[in-house]
Design an enzyme around this catalytic site. Structure first.
Site, PDB file in Angstrom:
ATOM      1  N   ASP A 147     -11.833  -5.073  -3.815  1.00 42.40           N
ATOM      2  CA  ASP A 147     -12.788  -6.220  -4.241  1.00 42.40           C
ATOM      3  C   ASP A 147     -14.086  -5.938  -3.629  1.00 42.40           C
ATOM      4  O   ASP A 147     -14.250  -4.638  -3.125  1.00 42.40           O
ATOM      5  CB  ASP A 147     -12.090  -7.511  -3.121  1.00 42.40           C
ATOM      6  CG  ASP A 147     -11.987  -6.919  -1.702  1.00 42.40           C
ATOM      7  OD1 ASP A 147     -10.920  -6.429  -1.396  1.00 42.40           O
ATOM      8  OD2 ASP A 147     -12.973  -6.922  -1.013  1.00 42.40           O
ATOM      9  N   ILE A 172     -13.648  -9.395   4.913  1.00 40.23           N
ATOM     10  CA  ILE A 172     -14.793  -9.656   4.858  1.00 40.23           C
ATOM     11  C   ILE A 172     -14.628 -10.493   3.395  1.00 40.23           C
ATOM     12  O   ILE A 172     -14.598  -9.546   2.375  1.00 40.23           O
ATOM     13  CB  ILE A 172     -15.969  -8.583   5.085  1.00 40.23           C
ATOM     14  CG1 ILE A 172     -15.467  -7.721   6.384  1.00 40.23           C
ATOM     15  CG2 ILE A 172     -17.066  -9.034   4.858  1.00 40.23           C
ATOM     16  CD1 ILE A 172     -15.917  -8.808   7.610  1.00 40.23           C
ATOM     17  N   GLY A 211     -12.544  -3.086   0.497  1.00 41.01           N
ATOM     18  CA  GLY A 211     -13.477  -3.775  -0.001  1.00 41.01           C
ATOM     19  C   GLY A 211     -14.900  -2.681  -0.184  1.00 41.01           C
ATOM     20  O   GLY A 211     -15.021  -2.158   0.517  1.00 41.01           O
ATOM     21  N   MET A 219      -9.469  -2.536   7.383  1.00 39.46           N
ATOM     22  CA  MET A 219      -9.070  -3.257   8.941  1.00 39.46           C
ATOM     23  C   MET A 219      -8.337  -2.199   9.634  1.00 39.46           C
ATOM     24  O   MET A 219      -7.650  -2.602  10.531  1.00 39.46           O
ATOM     25  CB  MET A 219      -8.446  -4.411   8.357  1.00 39.46           C
ATOM     26  CG  MET A 219      -9.239  -5.472   7.708  1.00 39.46           C
ATOM     27  SD  MET A 219      -8.304  -6.949   7.346  1.00 39.46           S
ATOM     28  CE  MET A 219      -8.241  -7.651   9.235  1.00 39.46           C
ATOM     29  N   GLU A 220      -8.150  -0.950   9.205  1.00 38.91           N
ATOM     30  CA  GLU A 220      -7.280   0.131  10.141  1.00 38.91           C
ATOM     31  C   GLU A 220      -7.969   1.227  10.252  1.00 38.91           C
ATOM     32  O   GLU A 220      -7.689   2.110  11.325  1.00 38.91           O
ATOM     33  CB  GLU A 220      -5.970   0.300   9.163  1.00 38.91           C
ATOM     34  CG  GLU A 220      -5.108  -0.964   9.297  1.00 38.91           C
ATOM     35  CD  GLU A 220      -5.522  -1.853   7.948  1.00 38.91           C
ATOM     36  OE1 GLU A 220      -6.223  -1.486   7.032  1.00 38.91           O
ATOM     37  OE2 GLU A 220      -5.158  -3.051   8.075  1.00 38.91           O
ATOM     38  N   GLU A 230       0.714  -1.365   0.093  1.00 38.91           N
ATOM     39  CA  GLU A 230      -0.069  -0.077  -0.093  1.00 38.91           C
ATOM     40  C   GLU A 230       0.901   1.139  -0.076  1.00 38.91           C
ATOM     41  O   GLU A 230       0.442   2.255  -0.649  1.00 38.91           O
ATOM     42  CB  GLU A 230      -1.083   0.017   1.238  1.00 38.91           C
ATOM     43  CG  GLU A 230      -2.175  -1.071   0.985  1.00 38.91           C
ATOM     44  CD  GLU A 230      -2.933  -1.103   2.092  1.00 38.91           C
ATOM     45  OE1 GLU A 230      -4.205  -1.323   1.934  1.00 38.91           O
ATOM     46  OE2 GLU A 230      -2.691  -1.256   3.558  1.00 38.91           O
TER      47      GLU A 230
END
Ligand code: ADE
Length: 248
Positions: free
Chosen positions: A205, A161, A87, A181-182, A12
């Site tokens: 995604d 997920i 996502g 997630m952050e 990233e």
């Protein structure tokens, strides 16, 4: 002004990793100082007169909170820009689309057994707001470059997920547009320490049964989309450093 740039994964913050030589600072920051602190490496650099500190935290809320706090408290960063992938929860978001968080929440924070709403703990709040100044700068950059930048709620949790039911639950419960997630942990740290922050994500995604495959396939490209936008924002910030003084 000192600017923290962070992501969760090396891809990233360094999506050009296998193009030519390994150059950890988004390929744009040429000379840098690498400093080890708290189990991580922080890269100090200069870009267009701005002081930059760049790092990836590792995946998840705890590591991200630690990195954000370190960049602010140890390295003295004045603002924080997060770059990475997410996502899609909102079906209008497609792979490669850019979304910036207006608000962030923690979809996995659950003390509902005590009658509290999902994402809430006493003395906290379900949603944390990102800096309106930074969103405004991002909008200007997007308009000038003809890039479509969407805005919305980003929901964060310590779960990758890959399940449509869970995704729909998050969408409905938090009115979320994207998941990762952050972001929310960085948001909570920055708000507590009074540091303006901005969370940018490019979609990798759709958080459905194909999510793991799509994530691997599009991680690098979507990371490039996001980090290139962050570099364009740095140029804008370097021309308007006083914006933050005015609104403080
Ligand atoms: N980051 C990118 N895609 C994700 C997903 N499906 N779940 C959680 N975090 C993500």
């Amino acid at each position: 002004m000192k600017i923290a740039i962070m992501g969760a994964m090396i891809e990233e913050v360094d999506p050009f990793l296998d193009i030519g030589e390994h150059e950890p600072l988004l390929k744009y920051f040429k000379k840098h100082n690498d400093i080890e602190y708290g189990g991580n490496i922080y890269h100090e650099a200069k870009y267009k007169g701005l002081d930059i500190v760049l790092a990836y935290s590792k995946i998840g809320k705890v590591y991200a909170g630690l990195t954000a706090a370190t960049m602010i408290e140890h390295f003295g960063c004045d603002i924080l820009l997060f770059t990475g992938v997410a996502g899609a929860v909102n079906p209008k978001l497609k792979i490669g689309d850019l979304i910036t968080a207006t608000e962030l929440c923690q979809h996995d924070l659950d003390i509902t057994a005590f009658g509290h709403p999902h994402g809430y703990v006493p003395e906290g709040r379900v949603y944390t707001e990102a800096s309106r100044d930074l969103i405004r700068i991002a909008k200007k950059v997007a308009d000038e470059k003809g890039i479509e930048l969407k805005k919305g709620v980003i929901a964060t949790g310590d779960q990758f997920i890959a399940d449509s039911k869970r995704k729909e639950w998050i969408a409905k419960t938090f009115d979320a547009d994207a998941i990762e997630m952050e972001g929310a942990s960085v948001a909570v740290v920055c708000e507590a320490l009074d540091v303006p922050f901005f969370v940018l994500r490019a979609i990798s995604d759709a958080a459905d049964m194909d999510a793991a495959f799509d994530f691997d396939e599009f991680l690098k490209h979507s990371s490039q989309v996001s980090s290139s936008f962050i570099v364009a924002m740095l140029e804008k910030i370097s021309q308007n450093e006083d914006i933050f003084e005015e609104s403080k």
